[in-house]
Design a protein around this motif. Sequence first.
Motif, mmCIF file in Angstrom:
data_model
loop_
_atom_site.group_PDB
_atom_site.id
_atom_site.type_symbol
_atom_site.label_atom_id
_atom_site.label_comp_id
_atom_site.label_asym_id
_atom_site.label_seq_id
_atom_site.Cartn_x
_atom_site.Cartn_y
_atom_site.Cartn_z
ATOM 1 N N ILE A 1 18.247 47.399 62.590
ATOM 2 C CA ILE A 1 17.372 46.266 62.354
ATOM 3 C C ILE A 1 18.221 45.020 62.071
ATOM 4 C CG2 ILE A 1 15.515 45.305 60.942
ATOM 5 C CD1 ILE A 1 14.661 47.739 62.567
ATOM 6 N N ILE A 2 18.001 43.974 62.864
ATOM 7 C CA ILE A 2 18.736 42.718 62.709
ATOM 8 C C ILE A 2 17.787 41.662 62.160
ATOM 9 C CG2 ILE A 2 20.018 40.901 63.920
ATOM 10 C CD1 ILE A 2 20.756 43.025 66.033
ATOM 11 N N SER B 1 28.357 52.345 51.469
ATOM 12 C CA SER B 1 29.403 51.915 52.402
ATOM 13 C C SER B 1 29.599 52.873 53.575
ATOM 14 C CB SER B 1 30.733 51.728 51.667
ATOM 15 O OG SER B 1 31.144 52.927 51.031
ATOM 16 N N THR B 2 29.174 54.132 53.443
ATOM 17 C CA THR B 2 29.318 55.082 54.550
ATOM 18 C C THR B 2 28.213 54.921 55.593
ATOM 19 O OG1 THR B 2 28.095 56.771 53.315
ATOM 20 C CG2 THR B 2 30.503 56.770 53.100
ATOM 21 N N ASN B 3 27.216 54.112 55.287
ATOM 22 C CA ASN B 3 26.133 53.894 56.245
ATOM 23 C C ASN B 3 26.535 52.826 57.262
ATOM 24 O OD1 ASN B 3 24.386 55.681 54.901
ATOM 25 N ND2 ASN B 3 23.783 54.081 53.466
ATOM 26 N N PRO B 4 25.984 52.879 58.450
ATOM 27 C CA PRO B 4 26.300 51.854 59.453
ATOM 28 C C PRO B 4 25.656 50.516 59.106
ATOM 29 C CG PRO B 4 24.581 53.318 60.269
ATOM 30 C CD PRO B 4 25.058 53.904 58.968
ATOM 31 N N LYS B 5 26.075 49.473 59.808
ATOM 32 C CA LYS B 5 25.448 48.165 59.635
ATOM 33 C C LYS B 5 24.007 48.199 60.159
ATOM 34 C CE LYS B 5 28.492 45.744 61.952
ATOM 35 N NZ LYS B 5 29.243 44.571 62.480
ATOM 36 N N TYR B 6 23.271 47.136 59.842
ATOM 37 C CA TYR B 6 21.903 46.938 60.331
ATOM 38 C C TYR B 6 20.922 47.982 59.787
ATOM 39 C CZ TYR B 6 24.747 44.295 63.636
ATOM 40 O OH TYR B 6 25.671 43.451 64.189
ATOM 41 N N CYS B 7 21.090 48.323 58.509
ATOM 42 C CA CYS B 7 20.179 49.266 57.864
ATOM 43 C C CYS B 7 19.216 48.529 56.933
ATOM 44 C CB CYS B 7 20.957 50.288 57.039
ATOM 45 S SG CYS B 7 21.783 51.554 58.009
ATOM 46 N N SER C 1 12.995 53.291 44.898
ATOM 47 C CA SER C 1 13.530 53.339 43.540
ATOM 48 C C SER C 1 13.774 54.807 43.167
ATOM 49 C CB SER C 1 12.555 52.689 42.552
ATOM 50 O OG SER C 1 13.054 52.708 41.253
ATOM 51 N N PRO C 2 14.998 55.307 43.313
ATOM 52 C CA PRO C 2 16.185 54.583 43.777
ATOM 53 C C PRO C 2 16.162 54.374 45.292
ATOM 54 C CG PRO C 2 16.726 56.875 43.382
ATOM 55 C CD PRO C 2 15.315 56.693 42.917
ATOM 56 N N ALA C 3 16.901 53.371 45.745
ATOM 57 C CA ALA C 3 16.859 52.999 47.160
ATOM 58 C C ALA C 3 17.569 54.024 48.039
ATOM 59 C CB ALA C 3 17.503 51.628 47.336
ATOM 60 N N LYS C 4 17.043 54.170 49.252
ATOM 61 C CA LYS C 4 17.683 54.996 50.279
ATOM 62 C C LYS C 4 17.465 54.329 51.629
ATOM 63 C CE LYS C 4 13.550 57.885 50.832
ATOM 64 N NZ LYS C 4 13.004 59.276 50.774
ATOM 65 N N VAL C 5 18.215 54.760 52.627
ATOM 66 C CA VAL C 5 18.077 54.180 53.960
ATOM 67 C C VAL C 5 16.755 54.622 54.569
ATOM 68 C CG1 VAL C 5 19.043 54.074 56.286
ATOM 69 C CG2 VAL C 5 20.568 54.077 54.307
ATOM 70 N N VAL C 6 15.951 53.654 55.012
ATOM 71 C CA VAL C 6 14.653 53.984 55.597
ATOM 72 C C VAL C 6 14.562 53.592 57.074
ATOM 73 C CG1 VAL C 6 13.416 53.887 53.404
ATOM 74 C CG2 VAL C 6 13.655 51.805 54.761
ATOM 75 N N LYS C 7 15.415 52.642 57.502
ATOM 76 C CA LYS C 7 15.430 52.250 58.911
ATOM 77 C C LYS C 7 16.843 51.850 59.304
ATOM 78 C CE LYS C 7 10.669 50.652 59.645
ATOM 79 N NZ LYS C 7 9.810 49.525 60.090
ATOM 80 N N GLN C 8 17.139 51.970 60.599
ATOM 81 C CA GLN C 8 18.430 51.562 61.112
ATOM 82 C C GLN C 8 18.257 50.677 62.347
ATOM 83 O OE1 GLN C 8 21.423 54.660 61.508
ATOM 84 N NE2 GLN C 8 20.393 55.943 59.961
ATOM 85 N N THR D 1 23.026 44.420 55.827
ATOM 86 C CA THR D 1 22.055 45.284 55.159
ATOM 87 C C THR D 1 20.856 44.476 54.683
ATOM 88 O OG1 THR D 1 23.753 46.829 54.398
ATOM 89 C CG2 THR D 1 21.672 46.846 53.203
ATOM 90 N N ILE D 2 19.666 45.039 54.802
ATOM 91 C CA ILE D 2 18.441 44.465 54.243
ATOM 92 C C ILE D 2 17.976 45.387 53.106
ATOM 93 C CG2 ILE D 2 16.031 43.841 54.687
ATOM 94 C CD1 ILE D 2 16.824 43.540 57.671
ATOM 95 N N VAL D 3 17.644 44.780 51.974
ATOM 96 C CA VAL D 3 17.086 45.549 50.861
ATOM 97 C C VAL D 3 15.631 45.130 50.676
ATOM 98 C CG1 VAL D 3 17.254 46.141 48.424
ATOM 99 C CG2 VAL D 3 19.343 45.676 49.743
#
Length: 222
Positions: free
Chosen positions: A218-219, A198-204, A209-216, A185-187
């Motif tokens: 991504i390595i 934890s329910t999100n896939p890897k490489y997100c 604020s508050p944080a949410k998933v914005v991209k998937q 994960t990248i923050v």
Amino acid sequence: MHIISKFFQHNWLAILYFNFRMLPFKQAIKLPFDIYHGIRFDNLSGTVMIKAPIHRAMIKFGMQGSDMFQHKGCIISIEGNVVFHGSCVFGCNNLLKVRKCGSAEFGDNCIFGANNLIYVEERISFGRDFLSSWDCQFMDSDTHTLINGKTGKILKSTKPITIGMHCWIGKHVNINKGVVLPDETIVASNSLVNKDFSTNPKYCIVAGSPAKVVKQDIIWKI
């Protein structure tokens, strides 16, 4: 001259004191803990364990970012339990505070930037190959008592933080109690992270604020 300068960057008195205070003699003699510049030991009544092959200077306090920031010194307070699974670098001016019932665990090859704060009342764990930038905060507690105004019930003030393997935390990030970050994960910088991902896939990438998933997908690499 360069060798002499590097020699005096180390706080040799603190190195000897911390290693022999916190570790068994057979481990302490190898001086696995290395300390740069000033440091303050507020409390060392807890325990430290290294669950990895031990070698000189494998765990460093006060090194990362020392060429960019003023040296105010790290602050170390260990009343609970701390476990290292390999090498670890704490940046200059870091604060590591583990309260009496708290537990902190660091995977191999963790690197914390300058001015990081790690405050543990219950449990915080970092997976291997972790990287944080400067001015980040990791707190598994509200540190104050919160009460439900209608029922009068005292709310639970702590919840563990779990950070997976190969996670990258940008600068000025707050990681609050109950946060779970999956592997890879990248923050993004300036984010407030306050929930379980934890329910999100890897490489997100999580941001905001508050944080949410914005991209998937991504390595990241150093």
